[in-house]
Design a protein around this motif. Structure first.
Motif, PDB file in Angstrom:
ATOM      1  N   LEU A  29       0.840  -1.214   0.000  1.00  0.00           N
ATOM      2  CA  LEU A  29       0.000   0.000   0.000  1.00  0.00           C
ATOM      3  C   LEU A  29       0.874   1.263   0.000  1.00  0.00           C
ATOM      4  O   LEU A  29       0.650   2.188   0.788  1.00  0.00           O
ATOM      5  CB  LEU A  29      -0.941   0.019   1.212  1.00  0.00           C
ATOM      6  N   GLY A  30       1.895   1.256  -0.832  1.00  0.00           N
ATOM      7  CA  GLY A  30       2.715   2.457  -1.006  1.00  0.00           C
ATOM      8  C   GLY A  30       3.726   2.760   0.079  1.00  0.00           C
ATOM      9  O   GLY A  30       4.347   3.822   0.072  1.00  0.00           O
ATOM     10  N   LYS A  31       3.900   1.817   1.025  1.00  0.00           N
ATOM     11  CA  LYS A  31       4.815   2.075   2.139  1.00  0.00           C
ATOM     12  C   LYS A  31       5.635   0.813   2.417  1.00  0.00           C
ATOM     13  O   LYS A  31       5.116  -0.293   2.292  1.00  0.00           O
ATOM     14  CB  LYS A  31       3.973   2.409   3.379  1.00  0.00           C
ATOM     15  N   LYS A  32       6.871   0.984   2.832  1.00  0.00           N
ATOM     16  CA  LYS A  32       7.683  -0.194   3.149  1.00  0.00           C
ATOM     17  C   LYS A  32       7.113  -0.908   4.376  1.00  0.00           C
ATOM     18  O   LYS A  32       6.611  -0.251   5.301  1.00  0.00           O
ATOM     19  CB  LYS A  32       9.120   0.234   3.467  1.00  0.00           C
ATOM     20  N   MET A  33       7.280  -2.230   4.349  1.00  0.00           N
ATOM     21  CA  MET A  33       6.792  -3.026   5.483  1.00  0.00           C
ATOM     22  C   MET A  33       7.329  -2.510   6.812  1.00  0.00           C
ATOM     23  O   MET A  33       6.611  -2.420   7.806  1.00  0.00           O
ATOM     24  CB  MET A  33       7.279  -4.462   5.300  1.00  0.00           C
ATOM     25  N   LYS A  34       8.617  -2.197   6.833  1.00  0.00           N
ATOM     26  CA  LYS A  34       9.211  -1.763   8.110  1.00  0.00           C
ATOM     27  C   LYS A  34       8.614  -0.441   8.579  1.00  0.00           C
ATOM     28  O   LYS A  34       8.576  -0.161   9.773  1.00  0.00           O
ATOM     29  CB  LYS A  34      10.730  -1.683   8.021  1.00  0.00           C
ATOM     30  N   GLU A  35       8.138   0.384   7.636  1.00  0.00           N
ATOM     31  CA  GLU A  35       7.517   1.655   8.028  1.00  0.00           C
ATOM     32  C   GLU A  35       6.078   1.449   8.531  1.00  0.00           C
ATOM     33  O   GLU A  35       5.604   2.169   9.394  1.00  0.00           O
ATOM     34  CB  GLU A  35       7.522   2.637   6.847  1.00  0.00           C
ATOM     35  N   HIS A  36       5.422   0.449   7.978  1.00  0.00           N
ATOM     36  CA  HIS A  36       4.092   0.103   8.483  1.00  0.00           C
ATOM     37  C   HIS A  36       4.192  -0.424   9.912  1.00  0.00           C
ATOM     38  O   HIS A  36       3.387  -0.084  10.761  1.00  0.00           O
ATOM     39  CB  HIS A  36       3.494  -1.042   7.656  1.00  0.00           C
ATOM     40  N   LEU A  37       5.180  -1.302  10.126  1.00  0.00           N
ATOM     41  CA  LEU A  37       5.175  -2.088  11.360  1.00  0.00           C
ATOM     42  C   LEU A  37       5.936  -1.422  12.511  1.00  0.00           C
ATOM     43  O   LEU A  37       5.572  -1.593  13.669  1.00  0.00           O
ATOM     44  CB  LEU A  37       5.744  -3.490  11.075  1.00  0.00           C
ATOM     45  N   LYS A  38       6.973  -0.679  12.178  1.00  0.00           N
ATOM     46  CA  LYS A  38       7.754   0.041  13.192  1.00  0.00           C
ATOM     47  C   LYS A  38       8.008  -0.803  14.456  1.00  0.00           C
ATOM     48  O   LYS A  38       7.615  -0.424  15.575  1.00  0.00           O
ATOM     49  CB  LYS A  38       7.084   1.371  13.532  1.00  0.00           C
ATOM     50  N   PHE A  39       8.667  -1.936  14.259  1.00  0.00           N
ATOM     51  CA  PHE A  39       8.927  -2.853  15.371  1.00  0.00           C
ATOM     52  C   PHE A  39       9.868  -2.228  16.401  1.00  0.00           C
ATOM     53  O   PHE A  39      10.840  -1.559  16.053  1.00  0.00           O
ATOM     54  CB  PHE A  39       9.597  -4.129  14.845  1.00  0.00           C
ATOM     55  N   ALA A  40       9.566  -2.489  17.660  1.00  0.00           N
ATOM     56  CA  ALA A  40      10.437  -2.020  18.733  1.00  0.00           C
ATOM     57  C   ALA A  40      10.777  -3.164  19.682  1.00  0.00           C
ATOM     58  O   ALA A  40       9.971  -4.070  19.902  1.00  0.00           O
ATOM     59  CB  ALA A  40       9.757  -0.892  19.510  1.00  0.00           C
ATOM     60  N   MET A  41      11.991  -3.099  20.231  1.00  0.00           N
ATOM     61  CA  MET A  41      12.421  -4.064  21.246  1.00  0.00           C
ATOM     62  C   MET A  41      12.078  -3.513  22.625  1.00  0.00           C
ATOM     63  O   MET A  41      12.354  -2.356  22.925  1.00  0.00           O
ATOM     64  CB  MET A  41      13.936  -4.263  21.148  1.00  0.00           C
ATOM     65  N   SER A  42      11.484  -4.339  23.458  1.00  0.00           N
ATOM     66  CA  SER A  42      11.251  -3.930  24.854  1.00  0.00           C
ATOM     67  C   SER A  42      12.523  -4.253  25.627  1.00  0.00           C
ATOM     68  O   SER A  42      12.976  -5.404  25.646  1.00  0.00           O
ATOM     69  CB  SER A  42      10.057  -4.679  25.454  1.00  0.00           C
ATOM     70  N   TYR A  43      13.086  -3.221  26.237  1.00  0.00           N
ATOM     71  CA  TYR A  43      14.354  -3.370  26.955  1.00  0.00           C
ATOM     72  C   TYR A  43      14.204  -4.344  28.128  1.00  0.00           C
ATOM     73  O   TYR A  43      15.047  -5.181  28.388  1.00  0.00           O
ATOM     74  CB  TYR A  43      14.757  -1.984  27.475  1.00  0.00           C
ATOM     75  N   TRP A  44      13.058  -4.221  28.827  1.00  0.00           N
ATOM     76  CA  TRP A  44      12.886  -4.997  30.058  1.00  0.00           C
ATOM     77  C   TRP A  44      12.828  -6.491  29.782  1.00  0.00           C
ATOM     78  O   TRP A  44      13.672  -7.261  30.290  1.00  0.00           O
ATOM     79  CB  TRP A  44      11.688  -4.490  30.873  1.00  0.00           C
ATOM     80  N   HIS A  45      11.878  -6.924  28.960  1.00  0.00           N
ATOM     81  CA  HIS A  45      11.756  -8.368  28.745  1.00  0.00           C
ATOM     82  C   HIS A  45      12.998  -8.939  28.060  1.00  0.00           C
ATOM     83  O   HIS A  45      13.419 -10.052  28.353  1.00  0.00           O
ATOM     84  CB  HIS A  45      10.555  -8.670  27.850  1.00  0.00           C
ATOM     85  N   THR A  46      13.564  -8.159  27.121  1.00  0.00           N
ATOM     86  CA  THR A  46      14.628  -8.700  26.295  1.00  0.00           C
ATOM     87  C   THR A  46      15.969  -8.742  27.024  1.00  0.00           C
ATOM     88  O   THR A  46      16.730  -9.693  26.864  1.00  0.00           O
ATOM     89  CB  THR A  46      14.758  -7.853  25.006  1.00  0.00           C
ATOM     90  N   LEU A  47      16.227  -7.727  27.849  1.00  0.00           N
ATOM     91  CA  LEU A  47      17.571  -7.631  28.428  1.00  0.00           C
ATOM     92  C   LEU A  47      17.626  -7.832  29.936  1.00  0.00           C
ATOM     93  O   LEU A  47      18.684  -8.119  30.482  1.00  0.00           O
ATOM     94  CB  LEU A  47      18.182  -6.266  28.080  1.00  0.00           C
ATOM     95  N   THR A  48      16.498  -7.649  30.630  1.00  0.00           N
ATOM     96  CA  THR A  48      16.567  -7.778  32.088  1.00  0.00           C
ATOM     97  C   THR A  48      15.733  -8.945  32.628  1.00  0.00           C
ATOM     98  O   THR A  48      15.851  -9.288  33.792  1.00  0.00           O
ATOM     99  CB  THR A  48      16.128  -6.468  32.803  1.00  0.00           C
TER     100      THR A  48
END
Ligand code: XLS
Ligand code: NI
Ligand code: NI
Length: 436
Positions: free
Chosen positions: A33-52
């Protein structure tokens, strides 16, 4: 130093790939739909669950042990920064989210705690510059420390309220310094255990006071990021004031804060409130308050926030459908507020978990985009309510009639005819889109 040795950058290899350490559906550069997948989804890492997170549960100690766990608190915090950015780079994740407490150890005095925070923020800033990874939102943890036993903004103890305010002030400054596009309030212990000792009116007024102090301070320091409230109905308290989207919107309107906040919707919080993820997104959307998403899923057999990585394609499809209907993420994004199961103790499990979650949302996005393009639901919904487009329906919508006129009209009706809701047909069509 490399923390995830032997794991290269995760690439898109397509659905036929047998490589577990590859994306099957998430193709960041693919245009939808005219936009890159990564721009649609804007994934983020949660610092707490992932690193602590360590896999602790009420019955058992840490099971997930990482290389940084043996270091002293400040060295550990620094190693986590490096590990976190290496992890995001390897997965191609461009955003992260954190609480103050996730990034630096707390201390006996606030002064010392703030010093620790500043030292680690320097490290984070360097890594952000090096990688181009951005801060989706910051927040303050006002629930873990025992001082918050009665809550923070809704505590019975004014000194604790002040301490919480100091943490919010600092967390806002950090979020601004790191160019965060948002700031989240999740009411950690803003709720009650028993009404027998609770002044509910004062607690809610104070919660609103804390939020408006925060907004005023943000304006003062020029922090222009989006403010969010993250609804949750229970856990840790029996009743959390930010129960669900509807409750939060009503609360914000009462205190004239609705223009300053949007919602950060978490899938597992929706289900705890007895709603679907889609329901919570829809309520936010129709009130122009859909801001950001905490992606995860619960377990239908368990009544708490299990924060599992999302793998349910129905949910991700319908969530992405709501987000597309809302015009896509603006300041917000898709933060994996998800953690490994206690028994998933390998470093590789971190990667498998994120790959599974990212692929689930990528596929959900693709299906939702088709549904959106074909106007599958919109056409059916439009038709279903078409009686409000003309005649008496139009007059109701335009408020050109009152009870008297409606009564006169109804008295003249001979027979009422309803049409089918076609639910099963719609579920069949949804399946066709999902199964391809
Ligand atoms: C807890 C919440 C928390 C918020 C951030 O249930 O989901 O992780 O997202 O404070
Ligand atoms: Ni959350
Ligand atoms: Ni949660």
């Amino acid at each position: 130093m490399e923390f995830f040795k032997g794991i290269d950058k995760i690439e898109y290899e397509g659905s036929k790939s047998k490589n577990d350490l590859s994306f099957k559906y998430y193709n960041p550069e693919e245009v939808i739909l005219g936009k890159k997948m990564k721009e649609h989804l804007k994934f983020a890492m949660s610092y707490w669950h992932t690193l602590t997170g360590g896999g602790m549960d009420p019955f058992g100690e840490q099971t997930i042990i990482r290389s940084w766990d043996t270091l002293n608190p400040m060295e550990r915090a620094k190693a986590r920064v490096k590990a976190g950015f290496e992890f995001m780079e390897k997965l191609g994740i461009e955003y992260f989210c954190f609480h103050d407490k996730d990034i630096a150890p707390e201390a006996d005095t606030l002064e010392e705690y703030f010093k620790n925070l500043d030292e680690i923020v320097d490290e984070i800033e360097k890594e952000m510059k090096r990688t181009g990874i951005k801060l989706l939102w910051g927040t303050s943890n006002m629930f873990s420390n025992r001082r918050f036993v009665h809550g923070a903004a809704t505590t019975c103890n004014a000194d604790v309220f002040a301490w919480g305010a100091a943490q919010v002030k600092k967390a806002l400054e950090i979020t601004k310094r790191l160019n965060g596009s948002g700031y989240v309030f999740w009411g950690g212990r803003e709720g009650y255990e028993t009404l027998l000792n609770t002044d509910m009116g004062l607690e809610l007024d104070n919660l609103a006071r804390m939020l408006s102090f925060a907004k005023e301070y943000a304006n003062e320091i020029g922090f222009i990021g989006q403010f969010y409230i993250e609804p949750k109905p229970k856990e840790p308290t029996k009743h959390q004031y930010d129960f669900d989207s509807g409750t939060v919107i009503g609360f914000l309107r009462k205190y004239n804060l609705d223009k300053d906040f949007k919602l950060n919707i978490e899938a597992n919080h929706a289900t705890l409130a007895g709603h679907t993820f889609q329901h919570e997104l829809r309520v936010a959307r129709i009130n122009d308050m859909l801001g950001s998403v905490d992606a995860n899923m619960g377990d239908t057999l368990l009544g708490w926030d299990t924060d599992q990585f999302p793998t349910n394609i129905y949910d991700s499809t319908l969530a992405m459908y709501e987000i597309l209907m809302d015009g896509g993420f603006k300041e917000g994004g898709l933060n994996f507020d998800s953690k490994l199961r206690r028994a998933s103790i390998d470093v590789e499990d971190m990667f498998f978990a994120y790959i599974a979650g990212m692929d689930t949302f990528a596929k959900g996005l693709k299906i939702a985009a088709k549904l959106y393009e074909d106007k599958v639901f919109e056409n059916i919904i439009k038709e279903r309510y078409s009686s409000f487009d003309t005649g008496i329906g139009k007059k109701i919508v335009n408020k050109e009639v009152g009870l008297k006129e409606l009564s006169d009209y109804a008295l003249g009706l001979k027979e009422i005819k309803n049409t089918s809701g076609n639910q099963e047909k719609l579920e069949m069509i949804l399946n066709q889109y999902i199964l391809g």
